[in-house]
Structure formats: C-alpha cells, structure tokens
Design an enzyme around this catalytic site. Structure first.
Site, PDB file in Angstrom:
ATOM      1  NE  ARG A  27      72.425  25.520   0.819  1.00  0.00           N
ATOM      2  CZ  ARG A  27      71.128  25.666   1.047  1.00  0.00           C
ATOM      3  NH1 ARG A  27      70.304  25.829   0.045  1.00  0.00           N
ATOM      4  NH2 ARG A  27      70.655  25.650   2.264  1.00  0.00           N
ATOM      5  CG  ASN A  98      71.667  22.360   6.271  1.00  0.00           C
ATOM      6  OD1 ASN A  98      72.726  21.754   6.242  1.00  0.00           O
ATOM      7  ND2 ASN A  98      70.959  22.663   5.204  1.00  0.00           N
ATOM      8  CG  HIS A 500      60.863  66.808  21.886  1.00  0.00           C
ATOM      9  ND1 HIS A 500      60.972  67.810  22.813  1.00  0.00           N
ATOM     10  CD2 HIS A 500      61.132  65.653  22.539  1.00  0.00           C
ATOM     11  CE1 HIS A 500      61.314  67.285  23.985  1.00  0.00           C
ATOM     12  NE2 HIS A 500      61.415  65.980  23.833  1.00  0.00           N
TER      13      HIS A 500
END
Ligand code: F6R
Length: 604
Positions: A27, A98, A500
């Site tokens: 990680r 974390n 458009h």
C-alpha cells in the site's frame, strides 16, 4: 495507503503484527509501528522507514504480548518521523488510524485548553486524547468510544487498545475500510482482508459508520446509531495475491469505494494539511507562461477539469488536447510552455510520444502518472505522482479522481505562486480539498437512488450527460464510463450547447443525466433541464438537496452532498461512476474487462 492490523489471542501477538504489516507494504508507507499490552501496560515500538527498521527496534527491545495493534503510515499530517508514526498514545489509550480527522484543529485546541499535551503533528493524536478524556468520565469503553466517534468529522478506520481492558481491541470505520477476522481463540482487525490473510479466511466486513469490540472469544458489532449489528462472516479466498475484490463483486466497485483513501493520499502529496498550505514543488508556476496538457480518454477529461482550475485560480492559460491528435498536428508552442502528460499507466503510446516530442522542442515537461516507474515518469523532467494504488478494472475510476485531485491541488499551488491566491483563500481552498475524502465517502450513500436510475438506463439506447464548467468534462467522462462498460451509446455535452443541436435527440426514450452542483451557473443548468422536460425527455438531476427545484414535470432528483465548488468534480465523479457500474451490472456485461478494451494502450 496506511495499513492497520490488530490481534487479540493467546499466542505471541507481535510476530503476527509484523507478518501482517509486511503484507500491507504494497500500500506504500514511510513509517511503521506496533503497540502491545505487556503486563497491563501498553508499550510502543515505532520506526521511520521500512518494516525492517521496526524489526530492528523490536529486536533491541522486544515486546512479549498476546494482544497488540500495528500500522504502516503514509504521511499526511506531519512529516514521516518516528514521533508522527502510529500508534499514538494518550493516557490509557493507544490507537492507529487511517484517514483524515477534519476537525482535529478544533478538537486539539479544546484538549490543550483542558491540559492535554501533544507529542506529534498528526490529526490522529486528538482521537487518543479525546478517548482518554472520555474514559475518565465514562466507565464503559464502548460507550466512551461512541461519544468520541460522534465528535469526529472526517474519514477514518481506527483500532484502539486501552490499558486496564486486557484482551479488548476497539475498531471503527467511516470512509476507510476495516474488517474483522475470526480465528480459533484469536480475533483480528485489519484494514483489508489481506491484513488478516495470514491468520484466517473468515471475515466480517464492517459497514459505513460501524464500530466494534473484539476480544479472544469473538466480536460485538454496532451500527452508526449504536444498535447491535450483525455483519455476516464470509469465507475469502486463501490466495495472498496483492489485489483481490474483497467484499466487492467487481474490481471496479472496489476501486470506486477506495476513492476516499486514494484521493486523500494523492492530496497529501501536494498539500500541507497541518498548516493549511499548498506545498511548493519542483516547478515554480510563476515562471510558467502556459500549460499544455496531453492525455487520452479518461485522463484527457481529468486534464480538462484541471484546465478550469489552472485558469480560474492561477490565471494560467491552459490547453488540453487528445494526445493522438496533438502528436501529429505540429502544434505551435511557445518556449514558456509547461507540457504535462496525464496518464494512469504512464505507458499510453500517444501520450508518451507527445511528451517526448515536447521534450525534444526544449519545453519543460511533467508527468502526472499513477505508475511511478513508467516510461512517462522516466521521460518527464518532473514526476507528479498520483497515489491511487493498482487499478485493475479496465474502466478507470480511482486513477481519474486521483488525477483530478492532484490537478486541483497543483492549481492552488500555481495560484499562490502567481500571486492570485492570498493566504486566507489558500487556507479556504486547502480546507475544501481536505473535506473531499469524507464527502466522497458520503456520496456512496447515493447508491440506492442510483440503482433505481440505472434500472431505467439499462433499457435506454442513448443517454445524454450534461454539465457546465468543470461538470462539462465530467459529463463527458460519465458518458465514456457508461459506453465502456454497459455498451449504451452516451454523449456528454456542455448544458449550454443543448440548443445548438443535441436537443433534437430528446424524446421520451432518451434520459438526460444532469450534474448540477449549487454553483454560480446552477440556475442556467436548471433552465436547460426545463427545456428538456418540456419536450418530454426524462431528466435525472444530481444536485445537492439545498438546490432549488427546477420547474418542470418529470425531473427526478438524486441528492448529492453539499460541497465547495472546487471539489465538485471529485464528489460528482462518484454518482457518475456508480451509475455506469450499476447499469452494466443490470445488463450483465463484463464490468472489469469490457469487450474490445485494454487497460493500457501501448500501440497507436
Ligand atoms: C477509460 C479509460 C481509458 C484511459 C486511457 C488512457 O475508463 O481507462 O480511456 O483513460 O486509455 O490511459 P492512461 O491513463 O493509462 O494513459
């Protein structure tokens, strides 16, 4: 991304913690640590650098315990030092974390006023102090823990040891994943199934907002309201492969859910969260006259979102071009141009060739890439890394938001360096970015409403995506995602372009997905939606609850979280990805490996 492991049993815990931390090395991390309950006292061992440095510390000062927690830290708040390494300790409490505690500054001020002394620069340490303080007032550790969780704003996964509570580890998740591992007379907490993989294949995946108490005999799990929750035990594959789907059906779904983490880690490369500042990097934007971004596919749309930010925040002219066109067009670029290649793989042939060409023209070059050893990373003068981790799903999700996060942060740096952003505005913008991981996690709650929309989309043959400003490239990304994995034809348009031409496509069978954050052009988007509704076209408006209702029959709403307009592309990317994902699942297509597509296009 940080890794978490917790072990409570009867055998030696520390070798198990180290074994697990080694499996979490993939990680990415820059320090590591463990804490264990030894004779009723919590002791910590921490080291900057690799696990082997931590092993050396443990060899000199071993820990003999049957319960402990461990962590690999990827620095976000505060430098990668031993003092900032987890576990963090306050009084009886030691914990690992974390994620980001967004309101840490305010909590810290409160705790300092109460006499708490802090020893690190991390946001994590406030949680340890807060829980220690609550344990002084509330005897039951779970009740005290819940009062702490209720005060935290942000994204987190936590594992906690408490002195005097032998055998107990508390855990909680919001935004960052956490799993419970079931062993024989031993229980585990881990940041993913891989963390507990060496010990057990029996896993319970905690859900958003859950908290848990584990001891040797089992786990008690609770939902966000504090009610007991029953999370099933599932058997995961014994494979120790570095990448696995975990609780998810597809890699794409897993990668969508990883975005609170991947965005946080990428932002922390470019922002100093402790001081609320953009980090100056190798390139001084004050010396750059123009930016030329080159990219393909999803990375091209990320580049276009970056353009809005560079021009608006830094007054820095920015062009973005599809690399396969750029490389053969003989573009006329001026000397002060910074050429930027944006790419997940760093190997896409057209983007690499464009970068090489720019370098040969004598231009400054940078590569914003997720694979840091890739050809583009090596070719460019400056490496701007994204930290999304390995992306397995062919349809890019977490690599895209990591690119967008990095570009937004770099645009803030550019604005500061070019004197366009004053310190107060810098603080406001960094704070806004700082909230993105939590709001991304909250956006996952749109899944119920999006599944219903996906049910209808799966019957359509054409779908329009609309947006203004940075939502326009995101609308194109939404259309690309839907095309790629559900094989439904879709187009992304600037909402103002509708009249458009594309409005001719509107009929009862053609749904329009509108990305409508409450920004300075919301009213204009809303009136475009009324035009579609008036012509019988089904409209799904993704907008915050606080946005007014556009007057028009048949406009369905999906509520998104309120957010600062800077981070809207990060937040609205989640419904866009989930919509494509659920539509593809509904259609039964091969989500992770859609037909005719390759993950990395290394040929023209
Ligand atoms: C779409 C997708 C592709 C890639 C493109 C560029 O989901 O994944 O459009 O974005 O092929 O790839 P990289 O970023 O590796 O250069």
């Amino acid at each position: 991304m940080c890794g978490i492991i917790g072990v409570t049993g009867t055998g030696p815990a520390v070798p198990r913690l180290i074994d697990s931390l080694k499996r979490l090395e993939y990680r990415g991390y820059d320090s590591a640590g463990v804490a264990a309950l030894v004779d009723g006292k919590i002791e910590r061992r921490r080291a900057k650098g690799k696990i082997r440095e931590l092993e050396a510390v443990l060899a000199a000062e071993p820990l003999d315990a049957t319960i402990g927690i461990g962590h690999t830290r990827w620095a976000t708040h505060g430098a990668p030092t031993t003092a900032n390494a987890h576990p963090h300790k306050a009084g009886r409490v030691t914990l690992v974390h974390n994620g980001i505690i967004e309101n840490f500054a305010e909590l810290k001020a409160e705790l300092v006023a109460e006499g708490h002394a802090f020893e690190s620069q991390t946001d994590t340490e406030v949680v340890a102090h807060l829980l220690d303080s609550q344990l002084g007032k509330i005897n039951d550790p779970l009740v005290a823990f819940k009062t702490v969780l209720d005060r935290l704003t942000g994204a987190y996964a936590l594992a906690v040891l408490i002195e005097g509570e032998d055998g107990l580890i508390l855990g909680a998740r919001r935004g960052s994943p956490l799993v419970v591992g079931w062993g024989e007379g031993e229980m585990y907490l881990g940041s993913d199934a891989l963390a507990v993989g060496p010990f057990t294949q029996k896993i319970s995946y905690l859900e958003e907002g859950d908290f848990v108490a584990i001891d040797r005999s089992g786990a008690r799990m609770f939902d966000a309201s504090g009610a007991p929750a029953d999370r099933p035990i599932v058997q995961v594959s014994a494979s120790s492969a570095l990448v696995e789907k975990g609780e998810h059906r597809h890699f794409m779904e897993k990668e969508i859910h990883e975005q609170p983490d991947s965005v946080q880690h990428t932002l922390s490369e470019y922002l100093d969260f402790v001081n609320g500042k953009a980090k100056p990097g190798e390139i001084d934007f004050a010396t750059v006259e123009r930016i030329q971004i080159v990219a393909c596919g999803t990375a091209f749309y990320a580049g276009q979102i970056g353009r809005y930010a560079f021009e608006r925040l830094a007054g820095l002219p920015c062009d973005v071009e599809i690399a396969s066109e750029f490389r053969y067009r003989h573009p006329a670029l001026t000397k002060g141009t910074l050429a930027v290649a944006v790419s997940q793989s760093g190997e896409t042939a057209d983007t690499l060739a464009s970068l090489t060409w720019c370098k040969a023209q004598g231009l400054k070059t940078a590569a914003l890439v997720n694979v840091h050893s890739s050809s583009m990373a090596r070719e460019a003068g400056t490496l701007w890394p994204t930290h999304a981790g390995p992306e397995i799903g062919v349809a890019s999700t977490k690599a895209f938001t990591a690119q967008v996060a990095a570009l937004l942060a770099l645009a803030v740096t550019a604005g500061v360096q070019r004197g366009r952003i004053d310190p107060a505005t810098e603080g406001e913008l960094v704070r806004a970015l700082f909230e993105a991981p939590r709001l991304i996690a909250e956006s996952m709650a749109m899944d119920g409403a999006l599944k219903e929309v996906a049910h209808d989309l799966s019957k359509a043959t054409d779908v329009l995506f609309l947006g203004r400003g940075a939502m326009f490239p995101l609308a194109m990304e939404g259309a690309l995602k839907l095309k790629e994995i559900s094989y439904i034809h879709a187009e992304g348009y600037a909402a103002g372009e509708l009249k458009h031409g594309p409005i001719a496509l509107i009929d009862e069978e053609t749904p329009t997905i509108a990305l409508a954050p409450l920004d300075d052009v919301f009213e204009k988007t809303a009136s475009n939606l009324q035009e579609i509704a008036a012509r019988g076209g089904p409209v799904i408006m993704i907008a915050p609850k606080t946005a007014p209702d556009p007057h028009g029959a048949g406009i369905r709403r999906v509520d998104a979280p309120d957010c600062h307009s800077l981070i809207a592309p990060l937040i609205y990317a989640i419904p866009v990805q989930l919509l494509a994902y659920y539509t593809a699942v509904q259609k039964g297509t091969d989500v992770d490996q859609p037909r005719n597509l390759a993950k990395s296009v290394t040929v023209e």
